[in-house]
Enzyme design. Sequence first.
Site, mmCIF file in Angstrom:
data_model
loop_
_atom_site.group_PDB
_atom_site.id
_atom_site.type_symbol
_atom_site.label_atom_id
_atom_site.label_comp_id
_atom_site.label_asym_id
_atom_site.label_seq_id
_atom_site.Cartn_x
_atom_site.Cartn_y
_atom_site.Cartn_z
ATOM 1 N N LYS A 113 46.168 41.677 34.641
ATOM 2 C CA LYS A 113 47.034 40.757 35.390
ATOM 3 C C LYS A 113 46.382 40.245 36.674
ATOM 4 C CE LYS A 113 50.886 40.755 32.868
ATOM 5 N NZ LYS A 113 51.322 39.512 32.182
ATOM 6 N N GLU A 138 57.654 36.380 38.867
ATOM 7 C CA GLU A 138 58.604 37.126 38.049
ATOM 8 C C GLU A 138 57.854 38.331 37.500
ATOM 9 O OE1 GLU A 138 56.770 34.753 36.785
ATOM 10 O OE2 GLU A 138 55.959 35.814 35.058
ATOM 11 N N SER A 166 44.165 46.396 27.722
ATOM 12 C CA SER A 166 44.538 45.486 28.815
ATOM 13 C C SER A 166 45.041 46.192 30.062
ATOM 14 C CB SER A 166 45.594 44.494 28.319
ATOM 15 O OG SER A 166 46.713 45.188 27.808
#
Lengths: 266, 424
Positions: free
Chosen positions: B117, B139, B406
């Site tokens: 991210k 968000e 990830s």
Amino acid sequence: MSRIDRRFAELKTAGRTGLIPFVTAGDPLPEHVVALMHALVDAGADVIELGVPFSDPMADGPVIQHASERAIAKGVGLGDVLQAVADFRVHDARTPVVLMGYLNPVETYGYARFAQTAVQAGVDGVLLVDCPLEEAAVLQPLRDAGLQQIMLAAPTTAPARMAELCEAAEGFLYYVSFAGITGATHLNTGDIAVRVADIRAHAKAPVAVGFGIRDAASARAIAGFADAVVIGSALVDRLAGATDAADMAERARVFLAPIRAALDAH
Amino acid sequence: MGIEATLFAHTVRSRTQSNGSMNKIADFNAYPDPHGRFGNYGGSYVAETLMAPLAELTEAYLRLREDPAFIAELDRDLKHYVGRPSPIYHAERLSRHVGGARILLKREDLNHTGAHKINNTVGQALVARHMGKPRIIAETGAGQHGVASATVAARLGLKCVVYMGAVDIERQQINVYRMKLLGAEVVPVTSGSKTLKDALNEAMRDWVTNVADTFYIIGTVAGPHPYPMMVRDFNAIVGREARAQMLEEYGRLPDVLTACVGGGSNAIGLFHAFLNDASVRIVGAEAAGEGIATGHHAASLAAGRPGVLHGNRTYVLCDDNGQITETHSISAGLDYPGVGPEHAFLKDAGRAQYVGVTDDEAMEAFHLLARQEGILAALESSHAVAQAIKLAREMSKDQIVLCNLSGRGDKDVHTIAAREGVLI
């Protein structure tokens, strides 16, 4: 001439400002949508905006979000909304009805099927909030069937784009009075007046102003320079909790009467 | 390492010819078109008020991604702050245990803040600064994107507000506290299903209201144009690195790629540099929850239909009235009823396959990876590991599966303990 065009022509002749109440179909009483529509007309509505409930109403504030959630919880879908309009038309052939909502319910229903059913039911226009001019090609079946596309214009709309919207406008152009969501309260009538005057000078359709109009005073302030005012959240809020059709109609009447009077006194 | 400094996906041109079976798409790097469309998907399905800010953002971003100073700045941040490049790691014991192809893991879990991210938030925060926006909103579902946004906001001295569903706040308390430690304000969202999709609605409402001074950092490859393109570009470093690492360390490309798909940012990040490599098979793992047949899942591509949600046309999970349905996954980060439009496009083009992995399968893979390799994977990434295992089992020992790991699983320890009836 479409019902919407005819109604705005009548308003112009009479020198009146149009009143366009918005209600979410199925809220507060799913079995009395038609009764509510007639009550709105009795209370002075010139055009009815009927909200199609959607689970993710990105452009709406809490009042309309919750109305949508309540209607969905009671099982109200696009098919029910179309049926309500058809039933309304049995006793009212004159008041224009615009369906307002988001694209996914229409996409899921099928554009061609929706267009056909909506025209048969007596729907006059559609305002699909999340379908800007750039994406409006998907709505071609609706146009082909004769449904007018009500477009939004906003304070953030750049001049070149505003010219395109004025050119594309059908029925009426809905000017969003401020950058924000429905139900907010910061109405600056001075800024709006200048912008709306400019749009009215260029648009191929009358201009209605919505967002932030909640009572007689704010309606009167807008009446000076718009062809119509849209009033939604404040009305939906007032209707919430109505116990039966009579109570609901009375709430609509009591809420809209002073607004109607303010518009007519202008 | 042979990794080009050039950062953006559109500049990568593979020499591999695409074969005829791929529905005649000659160059996957040619997407999206200038309207943000990936074939029938993508676009800008938002209210008029947002069209101008989106146009402003698109213009700023397209200018910045060609700007050598911006690219150098981003490169520096990715290297020194995020800790890139992340290695590709040969999971030898796991591969032996499975008994098929070699399984390689792209270690995005080793990044600062523990997941891919940060690749995106570092990039978008720089764009925000260049656009002169002092306030950031985001968000978040699991809280990973919220933490990554709060992190970059703190570093650049920007105010940060994170919208998070009330249900997610309840199940991700540690990440909520992390965001607060980083100086962010976390706003609970109580509308709709009180999860990620509602947080996205609420962030969009904030943006439309405060558009003059606010930059909205969307956390996945969804939303209106330019977000699916921009978020992909910032995550595409994953695949570009991995492709160069494969060639350098193994002298060849992998046979199969796999990654988990919620909104799909880590997956598109890995896949993108390989899209024109016709020999590389691509498989996305969606959350099948309790099984697709039960209806309790989040597999938009495997079980959804084309629709419009959150500003783009894509596959969505909705009922016959077009109402978006509530999803279920053990991993909050995959618990989303839509998916990035580029994945919808890749599915229809036949370039990528999307399959469901259940909660149970993901849990099993989580434990296996922990015991065989000493790696606690995020529950999201555990779906990809489960899929890698399934694929490897059917392949020969000389073949390679490259799996995007990830994120790391520290954030999930409480969820896993609770599921297994352990009090900690």
